[in-house]
Design a protein around this motif. Structure first.
Motif, PDB file in Angstrom:
ATOM      1  N   GLY A  47       0.828  -1.198   0.000  1.00 42.09           N
ATOM      2  CA  GLY A  47       0.000   0.000   0.000  1.00 42.09           C
ATOM      3  C   GLY A  47       0.861   1.246   0.000  1.00 42.09           C
ATOM      4  O   GLY A  47       1.943   1.274   0.590  1.00 42.09           O
ATOM      5  N   ALA A  48       0.390   2.277  -0.696  1.00 37.11           N
ATOM      6  CA  ALA A  48       1.094   3.563  -0.735  1.00 37.11           C
ATOM      7  C   ALA A  48       0.056   4.670  -0.674  1.00 37.11           C
ATOM      8  O   ALA A  48      -0.950   4.623  -1.377  1.00 37.11           O
ATOM      9  N   ILE A  49       0.304   5.647   0.179  1.00 34.64           N
ATOM     10  CA  ILE A  49      -0.596   6.785   0.325  1.00 34.64           C
ATOM     11  C   ILE A  49       0.200   8.055   0.073  1.00 34.64           C
ATOM     12  O   ILE A  49       1.280   8.248   0.647  1.00 34.64           O
ATOM     13  N   TYR A  50      -0.319   8.892  -0.796  1.00 28.69           N
ATOM     14  CA  TYR A  50       0.348  10.136  -1.142  1.00 28.69           C
ATOM     15  C   TYR A  50      -0.521  11.300  -0.685  1.00 28.69           C
ATOM     16  O   TYR A  50      -1.735  11.267  -0.809  1.00 28.69           O
ATOM     17  N   MET A  51       0.107  12.352  -0.184  1.00 30.59           N
ATOM     18  CA  MET A  51      -0.636  13.526   0.264  1.00 30.59           C
ATOM     19  C   MET A  51      -1.294  14.233  -0.916  1.00 30.59           C
ATOM     20  O   MET A  51      -2.376  14.774  -0.808  1.00 30.59           O
ATOM     21  N   THR A  52      -0.607  14.257  -2.026  1.00 29.71           N
ATOM     22  CA  THR A  52      -1.146  14.929  -3.207  1.00 29.71           C
ATOM     23  C   THR A  52      -0.581  14.267  -4.451  1.00 29.71           C
ATOM     24  O   THR A  52       0.508  13.716  -4.422  1.00 29.71           O
ATOM     25  N   MET A  53      -1.347  14.312  -5.514  1.00 31.68           N
ATOM     26  CA  MET A  53      -0.854  13.820  -6.794  1.00 31.68           C
ATOM     27  C   MET A  53      -0.599  14.997  -7.737  1.00 31.68           C
ATOM     28  O   MET A  53      -0.360  14.810  -8.920  1.00 31.68           O
ATOM     29  N   ASN A  54      -0.653  16.233  -7.221  1.00 34.94           N
ATOM     30  CA  ASN A  54      -0.372  17.412  -8.037  1.00 34.94           C
ATOM     31  C   ASN A  54       1.112  17.526  -8.352  1.00 34.94           C
ATOM     32  O   ASN A  54       1.488  18.068  -9.374  1.00 34.94           O
ATOM     33  N   ASN A  55       1.940  17.028  -7.474  1.00 36.05           N
ATOM     34  CA  ASN A  55       3.385  17.067  -7.662  1.00 36.05           C
ATOM     35  C   ASN A  55       3.776  15.911  -8.587  1.00 36.05           C
ATOM     36  O   ASN A  55       3.479  14.749  -8.300  1.00 36.05           O
ATOM     37  N   PRO A  56       4.465  16.185  -9.686  1.00 37.00           N
ATOM     38  CA  PRO A  56       4.844  15.110 -10.625  1.00 37.00           C
ATOM     39  C   PRO A  56       5.764  14.064  -9.994  1.00 37.00           C
ATOM     40  O   PRO A  56       5.804  12.924 -10.462  1.00 37.00           O
ATOM     41  N   TYR A  57       6.472  14.436  -8.934  1.00 33.16           N
ATOM     42  CA  TYR A  57       7.344  13.466  -8.265  1.00 33.16           C
ATOM     43  C   TYR A  57       6.545  12.265  -7.775  1.00 33.16           C
ATOM     44  O   TYR A  57       6.964  11.120  -7.942  1.00 33.16           O
ATOM     45  N   TYR A  58       5.383  12.509  -7.190  1.00 41.61           N
ATOM     46  CA  TYR A  58       4.579  11.418  -6.655  1.00 41.61           C
ATOM     47  C   TYR A  58       3.949  10.583  -7.768  1.00 41.61           C
ATOM     48  O   TYR A  58       3.740   9.385  -7.608  1.00 41.61           O
ATOM     49  N   GLN A  59       3.668  11.197  -8.887  1.00 39.73           N
ATOM     50  CA  GLN A  59       3.151  10.441 -10.028  1.00 39.73           C
ATOM     51  C   GLN A  59       4.210   9.492 -10.570  1.00 39.73           C
ATOM     52  O   GLN A  59       3.934   8.329 -10.863  1.00 39.73           O
ATOM     53  N   VAL A  60       5.445  10.001 -10.679  1.00 31.97           N
ATOM     54  CA  VAL A  60       6.553   9.160 -11.145  1.00 31.97           C
ATOM     55  C   VAL A  60       6.844   8.062 -10.129  1.00 31.97           C
ATOM     56  O   VAL A  60       7.045   6.890 -10.489  1.00 31.97           O
ATOM     57  N   LEU A  61       6.831   8.421  -8.856  1.00 30.49           N
ATOM     58  CA  LEU A  61       7.071   7.441  -7.796  1.00 30.49           C
ATOM     59  C   LEU A  61       6.009   6.330  -7.827  1.00 30.49           C
ATOM     60  O   LEU A  61       6.342   5.148  -7.754  1.00 30.49           O
ATOM     61  N   ASP A  62       4.760   6.718  -7.978  1.00 27.37           N
ATOM     62  CA  ASP A  62       3.683   5.731  -8.033  1.00 27.37           C
ATOM     63  C   ASP A  62       3.833   4.826  -9.249  1.00 27.37           C
ATOM     64  O   ASP A  62       3.681   3.609  -9.143  1.00 27.37           O
ATOM     65  N   ASN A  63       4.157   5.389 -10.397  1.00 24.82           N
ATOM     66  CA  ASN A  63       4.332   4.577 -11.609  1.00 24.82           C
ATOM     67  C   ASN A  63       5.504   3.607 -11.481  1.00 24.82           C
ATOM     68  O   ASN A  63       5.408   2.440 -11.893  1.00 24.82           O
TER      69      ASN A  63
END
Length: 83
Positions: A47-63
């Motif tokens: 499981g992974a929870i991100y505070m926001t997906m507005n930051n491209p870093y978290y999108q890349v991290l999730d992918n």
């Protein structure tokens, strides 16, 4: 005259139904292996929870996490608050 073969046929039919029922119960309840279509017996769930997906870093991290985890046959449950 026909009673004896008819009773024999009925008994054979009952035995066949009993054998099929026993085989189905064995496969559904007592069989030790995983017979599901997805073969989920030895999969790990992450499981992974991100505070926001507005930051491209978290999108890349999730992918990246998703591709690595799913390449191993496991599951990633990821949630971003702003998807």
């Amino acid at each position: 005259m026909w009673k004896k073969p008819k009773r024999l046929l009925e008994a054979a039919g009952m035995l066949l139904i009993l054998a099929l029922t026993a085989a189905a119960l064995y496969l559904l309840i007592l069989y030790p292996g995983d017979i599901s279509a997805r073969r989920t017996e030895n999969r790990l769930v992450f499981g992974a929870i991100y505070m926001t997906m507005n930051n491209p870093y978290y999108q890349v991290l999730d992918n990246c996490l998703r591709s690595e985890i799913e390449a191993n046959g496991d599951i990633l449950l990821g949630w971003g608050l702003a998807r």
